[in-house]
Design an enzyme around this catalytic site. Structure first.
Site, mmCIF file in Angstrom:
data_model
loop_
_atom_site.group_PDB
_atom_site.id
_atom_site.type_symbol
_atom_site.label_atom_id
_atom_site.label_comp_id
_atom_site.label_asym_id
_atom_site.label_seq_id
_atom_site.Cartn_x
_atom_site.Cartn_y
_atom_site.Cartn_z
ATOM 1 N N SER A 32 58.597 0.335 -16.082
ATOM 2 C CA SER A 32 59.872 0.421 -15.615
ATOM 3 C C SER A 32 60.115 1.506 -15.136
ATOM 4 O O SER A 32 59.869 2.580 -15.532
ATOM 5 C CB SER A 32 60.991 -0.089 -16.505
ATOM 6 O OG SER A 32 62.373 -0.046 -16.161
ATOM 7 N N TYR A 47 64.156 0.721 -25.262
ATOM 8 C CA TYR A 47 63.440 0.186 -24.031
ATOM 9 C C TYR A 47 62.777 1.170 -23.411
ATOM 10 O O TYR A 47 61.509 0.930 -23.007
ATOM 11 C CB TYR A 47 64.501 -0.686 -23.110
ATOM 12 C CG TYR A 47 63.780 -1.300 -22.156
ATOM 13 C CD1 TYR A 47 62.966 -2.608 -22.165
ATOM 14 C CD2 TYR A 47 63.932 -0.870 -20.592
ATOM 15 C CE1 TYR A 47 62.605 -3.130 -21.019
ATOM 16 C CE2 TYR A 47 63.279 -1.480 -19.773
ATOM 17 C CZ TYR A 47 62.639 -2.355 -20.035
ATOM 18 O OH TYR A 47 61.931 -3.058 -18.650
#
Length: 203
Positions: free
Chosen positions: A142, A155
């Site tokens: 990401s 995350y």
């Protein structure tokens, strides 16, 4: 890399980026092993893709946090298609919470999928790739694994760890002609946020 007739594993294939990737790859003659926990949607996608010319799709329900299930799925994939050329490590889960009050048990659950699950999948496919002296591992990270945002620290950390794993693995696997690629998506039009782990997102 010519993808024609390649055997490609996609984890988290039942929806979102995984399902979209499968549909794009199925525009050419490929063999797709679709791994995900959600069996019903996985089988529906497999039926859809098998209707396309030259495409062979196999649905394998698997939880990437279970080493036994992952290694069994890798063996089933190789037995069915005869080889494993590409692993797309896409399975992942999100979490939004201030770090000061983060539920550690949920944080460990996230890492079990996003980091340890990815590593388990890599370990499961490497014997086949090394025998072939050829392969590609694509880890879906990401953009916020490179530039962390507030309230997404767990995350972001899991994706940063995946990035570091890829960098090390890229060098380790070079002698075997196995390539390692990171992919850094940003905001995507999927239901990812609806399925993220819960956490206190307030200040």
């Amino acid at each position: 890399m010519d993808l024609t007739r390649r055997t490609i594993i996609i984890t988290g294939a039942s929806r979102g980026i995984g399902a979209a990737t499968a549909r794009v790859l199925a525009t050419r003659p490929v063999s797709l092993a679709l791994w995900a926990r959600t069996a019903d949607s996985l089988h529906l996608l497999t039926e859809e893709l098998n209707s396309r010319p030259g495409v062979q799709a196999l649905a394998i329900p698997v939880d990437v946090t279970s080493p036994e299930q992952v290694h069994r799925a890798a063996g089933q994939t190789e037995q069915h298609f005869g080889r494993i050329d590409i692993l797309i490590n896409n399975a992942g889960v999100g979490m939004r919470s201030p770090l000061a009050t983060t539920d550690i048990s949920l944080a460990r659950q996230l890492f079990a999928v996003n980091f340890w699950g990815a590593l388990t999948c890599i370990q499961a496919v490497l014997p086949a790739m090394k025998r072939q002296a050829d392969g590609l591992i694509l880890n879906v990270s990401s953009i916020i694994g490179r530039r962390a945002l507030p309230y997404s620290g767990i995350y972001c950390s899991s994706k940063a760890a995946l990035n570091a794993l890829s960098e090390s693995l890229r060098v380790e696997l070079n002698p075997y002609n196995i390539r390692v690629i990171d992919f850094y998506p940003g905001v995507t039009r999927t239901d990812f946020l609806r399925h993220q782990l819960t956490g206190d997102a307030s200040r």
